[in-house]
Design a protein around this motif. Structure first.
Motif, PDB file in Angstrom:
ATOM      1  N   UNK A 304       0.837  -1.211   0.000  1.00 27.01           N
ATOM      2  CA  UNK A 304       0.000   0.000   0.000  1.00 27.01           C
ATOM      3  C   UNK A 304       0.867   1.255   0.000  1.00 27.01           C
ATOM      4  N   UNK A 305       2.008   1.202   0.698  1.00 25.82           N
ATOM      5  CA  UNK A 305       2.858   2.399   0.784  1.00 25.82           C
ATOM      6  C   UNK A 305       3.414   2.812  -0.589  1.00 25.82           C
ATOM      7  N   UNK A 361      -1.273  -1.944  11.115  1.00 27.37           N
ATOM      8  CA  UNK A 361       0.159  -2.203  11.243  1.00 27.37           C
ATOM      9  C   UNK A 361       0.732  -2.572   9.882  1.00 27.37           C
ATOM     10  N   UNK A 362       2.026  -2.391   9.707  1.00 27.31           N
ATOM     11  CA  UNK A 362       2.645  -2.514   8.383  1.00 27.31           C
ATOM     12  C   UNK A 362       2.446  -3.873   7.735  1.00 27.31           C
ATOM     13  N   UNK A 363       2.487  -4.941   8.518  1.00 24.29           N
ATOM     14  CA  UNK A 363       2.368  -6.267   7.886  1.00 24.29           C
ATOM     15  C   UNK A 363       0.995  -6.488   7.281  1.00 24.29           C
ATOM     16  N   UNK A 388       6.698  -9.857   6.098  1.00 25.70           N
ATOM     17  CA  UNK A 388       6.588  -9.413   4.703  1.00 25.70           C
ATOM     18  C   UNK A 388       5.140  -9.243   4.263  1.00 25.70           C
ATOM     19  N   UNK A 389       4.188  -9.513   5.165  1.00 27.81           N
ATOM     20  CA  UNK A 389       2.785  -9.298   4.856  1.00 27.81           C
ATOM     21  C   UNK A 389       1.961 -10.576   4.882  1.00 27.81           C
ATOM     22  N   UNK A 390       0.762 -10.484   4.335  1.00 29.59           N
ATOM     23  CA  UNK A 390      -0.132 -11.637   4.232  1.00 29.59           C
ATOM     24  C   UNK A 390       0.202 -12.373   2.941  1.00 29.59           C
TER      25      UNK A 390
END
Length: 478
Positions: A304-305, A361-363, A388-390
């Motif tokens: 998203x960033x 949160x970032x993740x 690193x995320x989902x």
């Protein structure tokens, strides 16, 4: 007053099935047991009846003896026991693992730190098993190899081996990265060969997925047989080759198909493994995003960033990403994310606001879809939530269980919620006996299994290795 308990409670205590307990009650083998309706009630102080079949098996001499070094919770033990072995000594430094080991096996001699074990304090044995510390060779351990103190644990194995010239076979296991540095392999190979062993020509790299078991977990296996015991018609030079092990066409090939990952799931998992509400909300939000943007085959992670939300000017966007100073691979990801955003701007803007994504949160702001077009709904996939995320992948096999807990998530149709795989399901991935009992918290159990070896692979390798021994009569020249 006599206290009575159920067949399930007594079965758990004795390490047998409820059906077996009921059969013993019906046969009159448990004094004081009586039937109430369809259920047997057993005195809580009842002793397990002697099983004549077990006794007859105990009278049979075991086929070989082994020691279990860096034993963990006993993956090696299960495989060797299956092949007819008896463990005469185990060594493990982790207290919770030792407690688990003692709960499941009858080995009386379970010791701690291998560095404090004198070779002459161990009785004679045939097979040395060791899953020696992997951190010096793993990516997480910075791959220092034999330059790190833990790497020197290998030489403690050699020290014990030097005190036991009767040893016939050696089976070692370590992380995949051990095979990446030739210097490490050359040290291991030299030390074993100078002790009069034939060894595998190269580190044998295998994953459960090579055998159709739904876990991708590459590990190195090193197999050795004492030179004077080998069948020279099979092992013709100083090495054991992949073809000798019957692994041609199996190694490096994943033999799992869609849906195999669900084969290890239990029928009724406890509700405690359902993920928290926010995690479930985020998984479903990204499924909404995926369908709304039409994502199918995509070769980059979604960040998203890197959308450039509410930024119209491209120069301003690139500056916000520090574009000039990031590596080329990251530039590609940034450009692709920007294109995805601009092509779906109205939908994505509304989606970000609806799910309050910028405050997460970032993740939760990162997403990877690794299913291509093979999966049409996230409910039918395997999910991991990582730094690193989902990450979402096909339900062919699970990512490797690791000691750093990162438990896979699946959708439970009965509960109508996403949940973590349970410790028992994680044990199924490592092919542990269904009667196996654990000690410790769930986090400790996942860690124990993440550090363990796959039992089925060891059964297969052990059986093949032992077949290389020449017949005793031929050895004696008869």
């Amino acid at each position: 007053m006599v206290e009575y308990i159920s067949t399930k409670e007594i079965a758990d205590r004795w390490g047998i099935t409820s059906a077996c307990v009921s059969a013993k009650c019906a046969a009159g083998q448990i004094p004081g047991a009586y039937k109430k309706g369809r259920t047997w009630l057993i005195p809580s102080e009842a002793k397990r009846p002697i099983d004549k079949r077990v006794n007859s098996e105990k009278k049979e001499e075991h086929k070989f003896t082994f020691i279990d070094l860096f034993a963990g919770i006993g993956g090696f033990h299960q495989a060797m026991r299956y092949l007819g072995g008896k463990c005469i000594m185990a060594s493990e430094i982790n207290a919770v693992c030792v407690e688990t080991y003692k709960l499941n096996y009858k080995t009386k001699d379970v010791r701690g730190d291998i560095r404090k074990i004198e070779a002459d304090s161990i009785g004679k044995f045939d097979v040395l098993c060791a899953g020696f510390p992997c951190q010096p060779f793993s990516k997480a351990g910075l791959q220092k190899g034999f330059d790190e103190d833990r790497g020197n644990m290998f030489f403690n194995i050699m020290r014990i081996l030097d005190g036991h010239p009767e040893v016939k076979f050696i089976i070692l296991e370590n992380v995949r990265n051990l095979a990446d540095k030739e210097d490490n392999w050359n040290i291991i190979k030299t030390e074993l060969m100078k002790r009069n062993f034939f060894i595998t020509e190269k580190p044998v790299i295998l994953s459960p997925s090579n055998f159709g078991l739904p876990q991708i977990r590459e590990r190195v296996y090193i197999l050795c047989i004492r030179k004077d015991l080998r069948d020279t018609s099979v092992l013709t030079n100083d090495y054991i080759h992949i073809r000798d092990l019957g692994l041609d066409g199996i190694q490096f090939k994943d033999n799992c198909k869609m849906g195999d990952a669900f084969s290890i799931l239990e029928e009724n998992a406890p509700d405690q493994y359902i993920i928290d509400e926010e995690r479930e909300e985020m998984i479903l939000a990204w499924e909404e995003f995926r369908k709304g943007t039409g994502i199918g085959v995509i070769g980059y992670p979604i960040w998203i960033k890197s959308f450039g939300y509410n930024i119209a000017d491209e120069r301003e966007f690139l500056e916000s990403q520090d574009y000039e100073n990031i590596p080329d691979w990251k530039k590609k990801f940034v450009v692709n994310n920007r294109k995805l955003y601009l092509a779906n701007k109205d939908f994505i803007d509304a989606w970000i606001k609806k799910h309050n994504m910028l405050d997460r949160i970032k993740l939760y702001q990162k997403f990877e879809w690794n299913c291509g077009t093979d999966v049409t709904d996230i409910h039918n996939a395997i999910i991991q939530i990582r730094q690193s995320g989902i990450r979402v992948k096909r339900p062919t096999y699970y990512p490797a269980l690791v000691a750093i807990v990162n438990t896979p998530i699946i959708y439970d149709k009965k509960k109508k919620h996403f949940r973590y795989i349970t410790p028992r399901e994680a044990a199924n991935l490592q092919n542990f006996d269904r009667r196996f009992k654990f000690v410790g918290t769930d986090k400790q159990i996942y860690r124990q299994l993440g550090n363990s070896v796959n039992v089925t692979i060891l059964k297969k390798l052990g059986k093949k290795l032992f077949s290389f021994e020449i017949d005793q009569h031929e050895r004696d020249g008869e």
